[in-house]
Every structure is written in structure tokens, then in C-alpha cells.
Design a protein around this motif. Structure first.
Motif, mmCIF file in Angstrom:
data_model
loop_
_atom_site.group_PDB
_atom_site.id
_atom_site.type_symbol
_atom_site.label_atom_id
_atom_site.label_comp_id
_atom_site.label_asym_id
_atom_site.label_seq_id
_atom_site.Cartn_x
_atom_site.Cartn_y
_atom_site.Cartn_z
ATOM 1 N N LEU A 15 -66.130 55.783 -16.261
ATOM 2 C CA LEU A 15 -64.920 56.053 -15.837
ATOM 3 C C LEU A 15 -63.906 56.075 -16.889
ATOM 4 O O LEU A 15 -62.699 56.297 -16.438
ATOM 5 C CB LEU A 15 -64.685 55.253 -14.621
ATOM 6 C CG LEU A 15 -65.301 55.209 -13.396
ATOM 7 C CD1 LEU A 15 -65.025 54.317 -12.115
ATOM 8 C CD2 LEU A 15 -65.377 56.840 -12.794
ATOM 9 N N SER A 63 -57.178 57.028 -17.122
ATOM 10 C CA SER A 63 -57.431 55.645 -16.567
ATOM 11 C C SER A 63 -57.230 54.690 -17.651
ATOM 12 O O SER A 63 -56.786 53.668 -17.324
ATOM 13 C CB SER A 63 -59.081 55.649 -16.106
ATOM 14 O OG SER A 63 -59.758 55.832 -17.341
ATOM 15 N N GLY A 80 -59.869 55.838 -12.500
ATOM 16 C CA GLY A 80 -61.115 56.474 -12.711
ATOM 17 C C GLY A 80 -61.757 56.875 -11.521
ATOM 18 O O GLY A 80 -62.529 57.966 -11.532
ATOM 19 N N ILE A 81 -62.039 56.045 -10.412
ATOM 20 C CA ILE A 81 -62.758 56.596 -9.198
ATOM 21 C C ILE A 81 -62.305 57.776 -8.808
ATOM 22 O O ILE A 81 -62.860 58.858 -8.422
ATOM 23 C CB ILE A 81 -62.577 55.223 -8.051
ATOM 24 C CG1 ILE A 81 -63.570 54.247 -8.648
ATOM 25 C CG2 ILE A 81 -63.467 55.873 -6.845
ATOM 26 C CD1 ILE A 81 -63.540 53.050 -7.917
ATOM 27 N N PHE A 94 -62.669 60.903 -10.796
ATOM 28 C CA PHE A 94 -64.055 61.345 -10.772
ATOM 29 C C PHE A 94 -64.146 62.089 -9.555
ATOM 30 O O PHE A 94 -65.035 63.016 -9.656
ATOM 31 C CB PHE A 94 -65.189 59.943 -10.699
ATOM 32 C CG PHE A 94 -66.388 60.612 -10.868
ATOM 33 C CD1 PHE A 94 -67.102 60.848 -12.221
ATOM 34 C CD2 PHE A 94 -67.417 60.530 -9.908
ATOM 35 C CE1 PHE A 94 -68.327 61.239 -12.478
ATOM 36 C CE2 PHE A 94 -68.760 61.067 -9.956
ATOM 37 C CZ PHE A 94 -69.300 61.210 -11.410
#
Lengths: 235, 107
Positions: free
Chosen positions: A108, A113, A134-135, A138
Motif C-alpha cells: 500500500l 499514503s 492506502g486501503i 487500493f
């Protein structure tokens, strides 16, 4: 995950969500551009999951779609992604413990991020910002790419929306607090100058790495809490 | 155009190489004792990289000047951020400025 939710305040969550939405549009344009250039439908989607780095993906698709050698596309992409090494060296502490966390957190690691993590002062907030960004990215990036790949050219021109200006503005806003430190500001100015002067002559990615010479200026500068035990990090 | 196998392989190699770059930093970091000074310089290094990324993506497309709309948008965003405007204002103003200039025919 619950601890991330607790630590993120509403304004930080909103900022991250905004970046996710903007990147979803860029992802959609990436999918559309790749497919309309004659590449197979699955390629932009596979790239987005496996590589998960926007600039390198655009570079890869650009080279392959224009009939270039895939090996050249890989080399160009890797050169562009080499900056993740110093990124990880700096913010490696946000990943946390446990191998699963480490592996997922490593994947990530992207410009946004890293920038969101750097913009936070306190450790717990840094970690929460890094993971949430990051999550979120994604998910949004991959959804955007899939939609773009299927929808085709409908959303290929994100420049009309000004999204090409949004990406640098996001990063600039996130690093501004760090630039209030004079040593960091000197280093950044020199780094930007080096990158811009060398960019017309070098393959993409290399000018970014050369920008790190700016750090030497910060290192030579006066440092009030100098412990002076170790030499400069050789990036 | 390249074969399916070739493209899959290239994607996997690029993904694996990128992952290796991402992994190397955190692993190296565990193996060396960092003084506060080096720690600070590492923070500066990340800021320098991001600043260089801002500079090159704001001004260049591949290796040529990108035109005026994008840098103008980034500049407006930068000024607003400097004046401590909220983040979403910064981002929307940057995008809006670039998009607006393009509507007016400035590129």
C-alpha cells in the motif's frame, strides 16, 4: 481496523476520501486509455492490482501500446518506482508488526499514503493516515480502473476536469507543513531544481532520485540537536 | 503487439520489482541503528522526493512543458494551502483552475 477508525478524525478522513475519489477518476481514465489503445481488457486491471503505482502503470501501457518491448516497459516502470525504497526507509515504522500487516502495508506504499503519513505529527495518527489512505486508494483505484476498462473512452479525458493539477496539489498541500523547517525547505528547493533541470535529458524516475542531492544541503546545514555520529544516508 | 504470456510475465516482474523496492526500506530500517539526526534527514529525503514529484508533474508531460493550465492550477492550490485553506478547498481549486482555464482555451 477499529483503532484506525478511532484515530482518524473527521477532517482527515474527509481529506483522504477526496483523494480517493479523484484517483478513482484517474484510474478510470487509465483503464479506458489502455483498452482503447488496443490492449486486452485484463491488462490494466492486472497491472493495477499487482503494481499499484499510477505513474508506472501509465508508463508501462504507453510503451507497450506503442509497440515497444515489454522488457523496456518493465525497466521504465521499475526506474519510476525506485523512489519507494527511500520512502519505505523513512516511513517503515508505520507498517506495524506481524508478517501479514507488513506485506499488505508494504504493497500500500504509494505517493499519497506516504505524504499523508508524513503530514501527521504524532505516531498513532501517522499510522492511521497511512493505512486509511492506502486501503482506500487500493479499493478506489482498482474499481476506477475496472470501470474505465469496461466503459471505454467515456471518461478518458480527466484533463478536462483538471485532475492532472489535483495530484501535484495534493502532494504539495501535504508537504507544506514539513517545508516550514528551513533545512527541509532548502533541501526541497535544490531537489526540485535538480529534478527539473535533468528531466528533459533523463528517463523518467531518475531525476527524482537525483533530487535527493538536496538532502546533502540539509545535512550540511546547522543542526541544533546535532549528534554527529553517523554520515549522511546514501539514500 | 506482445503476446499474452509476455504481457502477464512483464506485469508480474514489474509488480515483484516494485514490491521489492517497497519492502527494502522497512527491512533496512530495522537493521540499522538510526541517530535522531539521520532520522531527521530521512524525513527530509521523503519530503525532497515528494517535492521533486510535485515539480516535475506540475510542469512536465513526459519531458516537455505541459502548458499553462496545470501549473496555474497547482500554483493556486499551493497558495491556498500556504494560507492554510482546508485541504479539500486546495484540491478542488487546483482542479477547478486548470479545468476553467482549459474551457477558456488556455492550455
Amino acid at each position: 481496523m477499529r483503532s484506525i477508525r478511532r484515530t482518524l478524525d473527521r477532517s482527515l478522513a474527509r481529506d483522504i476520501a477526496l483523494v480517493c475519489v479523484a484517483d478513482a477518476f484517474v484510474g478510470a481514465s487509465f483503464g479506458a486509455i489502455a483498452v482503447s489503445a488496443g490492449l486486452p481488457l485484463w491488462l490494466p486491471m492486472l497491472l493495477s492490482v499487482v503494481v499499484f503505482a499510477g505513474a508506472a502503470q501509465f508508463m508501462f501501457v504507453g510503451i507497450v501500446a506503442s509497440g515497444g518491448n515489454p522488457v523496456a516497459a518493465v525497466v521504465a516502470g521499475l526506474l519510476l518506482n525506485a523512489r519507494h525504497l527511500p520512502f519505505g526507509f523513512t516511513i517503515g515504522d508505520v507498517l506495524g508488526r506481524g508478517w501479514l500487516r507488513r506485506i499488505v502495508g508494504t504493497h500500500l506504499m504509494i505517493d499519497e499514503s506516504v505524504a499523508f503519513a508524513l503530514a501527521q505529527r504524532e505516531g498513532e495518527r501517522r499510522r492511521a493516515a497511512y493505512w486509511a489512505c492506502g486501503i482506500g486508494l487500493f479499493i478506489c483505484w482498482n474499481l476506477g480502473v475496472a470501470v474505465g476498462a469496461f466503459a471505454g473512452t467515456a471518461i478518458s479525458d480527466t484533463d478536462a476536469l483538471g485532475l492532472d493539477a489535483a495530484f501535484p496539489a495534493v502532494l504539495l498541500a501535504l508537504i507544506l507543513p514539513s517545508l516550514r523547517d528551513p533545512a527541509a525547505r532548502r533541501a526541497a528547493l535544490l531537489g526540485v531544481a535538480v529534478a527539473l533541470v535533468t528531466a528533459p535529458f533523463l528517463p523518467a524516475g531518475l531525476p527524482l532520485l537525483l533530487a535527493l542531492v538536496g538532502v546533502l544541503v540539509a545535512g550540511l546545514g546547522r543542526d541544533d540537536q546535532a549528534t554527529r555520529r553517523e554520515p549522511e544516508p546514501a539514500s | 503487439m506482445s503476446t499474452t504470456m509476455g504481457l502477464v510475465l512483464a506485469t508480474i516482474v514489474l509488480g515483484a520489482g516494485t514490491f521489492a523496492f517497497r519492502l527494502a526500506g522497512p527491512l533496512l530500517r530495522e537493521r540499522v541503528e538510526l541517530s535522531p539526526r539521520v532520522e531527521k534527514l530521512l524525513g527530509v529525503a521523503a519530503v525532497v522526493l515528494l517535492a521533486a514529484l510535485v515539480g516535475t508533474t506540475a510542469l512536465l508531460d513526459e519531458q516537455e512543458f505541459v502548458g499553462f493550465a496545470r501549473p496555474a492550477g497547482v500554483a493556486v492550490g499551493g497558495i491556498l494551502a500556504w494560507k492554510k485553506a482546508p485541504f479539500f478547498v486546495v484540491v478542488l481549486a487546483a482542479a477547478g483552475t486548470a479545468a476553467g482555464l482549459r474551457v477558456l482555451g488556455v492550455n
